[in-house]
Design an enzyme around this catalytic site. Structure first.
Site, PDB file in Angstrom:
ATOM      1  CB  THR A  36      -0.947  -0.009   1.221  1.00 55.30           C
ATOM      2  OG1 THR A  36      -1.426  -1.329   1.430  1.00 55.30           O
ATOM      3  CG2 THR A  36      -2.134   0.920   1.001  1.00 55.30           C
ATOM      4  CB  THR A  91      -1.884  -0.897   9.371  1.00 51.27           C
ATOM      5  OG1 THR A  91      -1.812  -1.462  10.672  1.00 51.27           O
ATOM      6  CG2 THR A  91      -3.312  -1.023   8.853  1.00 51.27           C
ATOM      7  CG  ASP A  92       0.633  -6.194   8.801  1.00 49.99           C
ATOM      8  OD1 ASP A  92       0.604  -6.446   7.589  1.00 49.99           O
ATOM      9  OD2 ASP A  92       1.670  -5.854   9.399  1.00 49.99           O
ATOM     10  CE  LYS A 102       3.497   0.389  10.336  1.00 50.20           C
ATOM     11  NZ  LYS A 102       3.406  -0.191   8.963  1.00 50.20           N
ATOM     12  N   GLY A 103       4.270  -4.641  10.787  1.00 51.14           N
ATOM     13  CA  GLY A 103       5.496  -5.435  10.736  1.00 51.14           C
ATOM     14  C   GLY A 103       5.398  -6.655   9.856  1.00 51.14           C
ATOM     15  N   GLY A 105       5.727  -6.712   6.869  1.00 47.63           N
ATOM     16  CA  GLY A 105       6.833  -6.593   5.917  1.00 47.63           C
ATOM     17  C   GLY A 105       8.189  -6.547   6.597  1.00 47.63           C
ATOM     18  CD  GLU A 111       6.702  -0.370   8.742  1.00 49.13           C
ATOM     19  OE1 GLU A 111       6.472  -0.554   7.547  1.00 49.13           O
ATOM     20  OE2 GLU A 111       6.274  -1.120   9.638  1.00 49.13           O
TER      21      GLU A 111
HETATM   22  O1  LIG Z   1       3.993  -2.967   8.534  1.00 48.94           O
HETATM   23  C1  LIG Z   1       4.286  -3.104   7.379  1.00 48.94           C
HETATM   24  C2  LIG Z   1       5.642  -3.464   6.928  1.00 48.94           C
HETATM   25  O2  LIG Z   1       6.493  -3.721   8.017  1.00 48.94           O
HETATM   26  C3  LIG Z   1       3.259  -2.889   6.317  1.00 48.94           C
HETATM   27  O3  LIG Z   1       2.808  -1.588   6.401  1.00 48.94           O
HETATM   28  C4  LIG Z   1       2.131  -3.843   6.520  1.00 48.94           C
HETATM   29  O4  LIG Z   1       2.664  -5.172   6.501  1.00 48.94           O
HETATM   30  C5  LIG Z   1       1.064  -3.706   5.449  1.00 48.94           C
HETATM   31  O5  LIG Z   1       1.559  -4.126   4.231  1.00 48.94           O
HETATM   32  P1  LIG Z   1       0.690  -4.065   2.905  1.00 48.94           P
HETATM   33  O6  LIG Z   1       0.442  -2.622   2.599  1.00 48.94           O
HETATM   34  O7  LIG Z   1       1.556  -4.741   1.856  1.00 48.94           O
HETATM   35  O8  LIG Z   1      -0.582  -4.818   3.156  1.00 48.94           O
END
Ligand SMILES: O=C(CO)[C@H](O)[C@H](O)COP(=O)(O)O
Length: 260
Positions: A36, A91-92, A102-103, A105, A111
């Site tokens: 995102t 965010t997750d 979060k995290g 990724g 972050e």
């Molecule tokens: O916290 C994060 C990375 O550390 C991301 O913001 C979270 O995993 C959301 O990822 P995506 O936008 O691909 O759904």
């Protein structure tokens, strides 16, 4: 917007496009990590090219630094920028109080530092990230390599006494090797199913030796912009102390910049 986008990519991209309108000339901007945020970096790059915005971006990961440079953004380290006007990140999970997990990724440490050093944090997401209770998404914690398994065992023992439904701590791997963060650390994903008291859990986790940071973002996020696959956006804004929700029907091809 391309008609070929899947509903999930439509949701992410319209949230990102809406969010970049909060960036003003002269701002120092924290740049989040993930799919995102990648949309956000592209749209910010478009604004810089088209409007000649003079902004500096502080990437939260090496991946985002590369994307930002490809998008034509000027980047700096956090120490060079010192304090940021705004951070936009993905965010997750998020709940009604805008507490986040979060995290996913693996960039949670940078972050959290970047978002905490910002006047305002705007989170962008597709609507599936909205939850009544945090914890279905595994909570990442960043741990140092030394004593990794001992740290994991201490975390599991601590979780046994917490208000959670599960307490499995799984080392994140990639190609059968421990995942390594930009800081040279590892990630343990905590499968908790449901987190009853995020504040208590976040404090307890950060007291375990070897844990550098956890993925719970509490009292950091000011606004969530949440996109739907059909082109609708919901904005939940805590910045003036109240919770407001507005619905903006942007449509898949509409010029959503006109709606702000
Ligand atoms: O916290 C994060 C990375 O550390 C991301 O913001 C979270 O995993 C959301 O990822 P995506 O936008 O691909 O759904």
């Amino acid at each position: 917007m391309s008609a070929e986008l899947s509903p999930i990519d439509t949701a992410k991209s319209i949230a990102a496009k809406y969010a970049v309108q909060f960036v003003e000339d002269g701002m120092r901007v924290g740049l989040g990590t993930g799919s995102t945020s990648a949309w956000m970096v592209r749209y910010l790059g478009e604004r810089v090219q088209q409007e000649g915005l003079n902004i500096v971006g502080v990437p939260t990961s090496r991946r985002t630094a590369v994307l930002a440079q490809e998008a034509g953004l000027r980047i700096a380290t956090l120490d060079e920028a010192k304090w940021l006007d705004i951070t936009i990140d993905g965010t997750d999970e998020y709940d009604a109080e805008l507490t986040l997990i979060k995290g996913g990724g693996g960039a949670l440490l940078h972050e959290k530092i970047v978002a905490s050093a910002s006047d305002r944090m705007i989170v962008i997401a597709d609507h599936s990230k909205s939850v009544a209770h945090l914890g279905a998404f595994p909570l990442p914690i960043e741990v140092i390599p030394f004593g990794l398994q001992t740290t994991r065992a201490m975390v599991e023992a601590m979780l046994d006494g917490m208000d959670v439904l599960g307490w499995e701590a799984v080392l994140r791997t990639i190609d059968d090797q421990p995942f390594v963060t930009d800081q040279g650390n590892h990630i343990i994903d905590l499968h908790l199913k449901r987190i009853g008291d995020p504040r208590h859990l976040a404090l307890a986790l950060n007291q375990v030796p070897g844990v550098v940071e956890n993925g719970l973002f509490i009292d950091i996020c000011d606004m969530v912009i949440s996109g739907h696959g059909d082109g609708r956006i919901e904005v939940t804004d805590l910045s003036d102390g109240t919770l407001k929700e507005v619905q903006v029907d942007v449509g898949q091809d509409a010029n959503i910049f006109a709606d702000i």
